[in-house]
Design a protein around this motif. Structure first.
Motif, PDB file in Angstrom:
ATOM      1  N   LYS A  86       0.819  -1.216   0.000  1.00  0.00           N
ATOM      2  CA  LYS A  86       0.000   0.000   0.000  1.00  0.00           C
ATOM      3  C   LYS A  86       0.855   1.269   0.000  1.00  0.00           C
ATOM      4  N   LEU A  87       2.158   1.112  -0.135  1.00  0.00           N
ATOM      5  CA  LEU A  87       3.065   2.253  -0.079  1.00  0.00           C
ATOM      6  C   LEU A  87       3.544   2.645  -1.473  1.00  0.00           C
TER       7      LEU A  87
ATOM      8  N   ASN B  41       2.657   6.500   2.271  1.00  0.00           N
ATOM      9  CA  ASN B  41       1.318   5.978   1.996  1.00  0.00           C
ATOM     10  C   ASN B  41       0.455   6.992   1.246  1.00  0.00           C
TER      11      ASN B  41
ATOM     12  N   HIS C 131       5.411  10.127   7.879  1.00  0.00           N
ATOM     13  CA  HIS C 131       4.980   8.831   7.350  1.00  0.00           C
ATOM     14  C   HIS C 131       5.853   8.361   6.194  1.00  0.00           C
TER      15      HIS C 131
END
Length: 98
Positions: free
Chosen positions: A15-16, A38, A90
């Motif tokens: 998902k990155l 992300n 993040h």
């Protein structure tokens, strides 16, 4: 006249999204560091499929194709550049030692 769109490429790892890579040599070993986020909006936009594919193979990801106008592609690059300048919390790093 219709507005022309061009393909550009992102790298995904789960998902990155790929943001950046750096390489350095430590004790005769090459260490590559790959950064991911992300947030697709700040991922690095590749304009060449072969380079995106090579980088994806190196970090274990895969490429995602997007189509956009030239102006949209430039805006994507501007968002990425600002993100690199002010990196958010993040960010995940993946290291590859050869």
């Amino acid at each position: 006249m219709p507005i022309k769109e061009y393909p550009y490429y992102f790298i995904k790892l789960g998902k990155l999204y790929y943001v950046n890579e750096s390489c350095r040599n430590v004790k005769r070993k090459e260490i590559s560091s790959y950064e991911f986020t992300n947030d697709e909006l700040v991922s690095f936009p590749f304009d060449t499929q072969s380079i995106a594919k090579q980088t994806a193979d190196e970090c274990g990801g895969y490429i995602v194709v997007r189509n956009a106008t030239f102006e949209d592609y430039i805006r994507e690059g501007d968002r990425w550049s600002k993100y690199i300048d002010y990196k958010e919390k993040h960010v995940w790093k993946l290291y590859n030692v050869k």
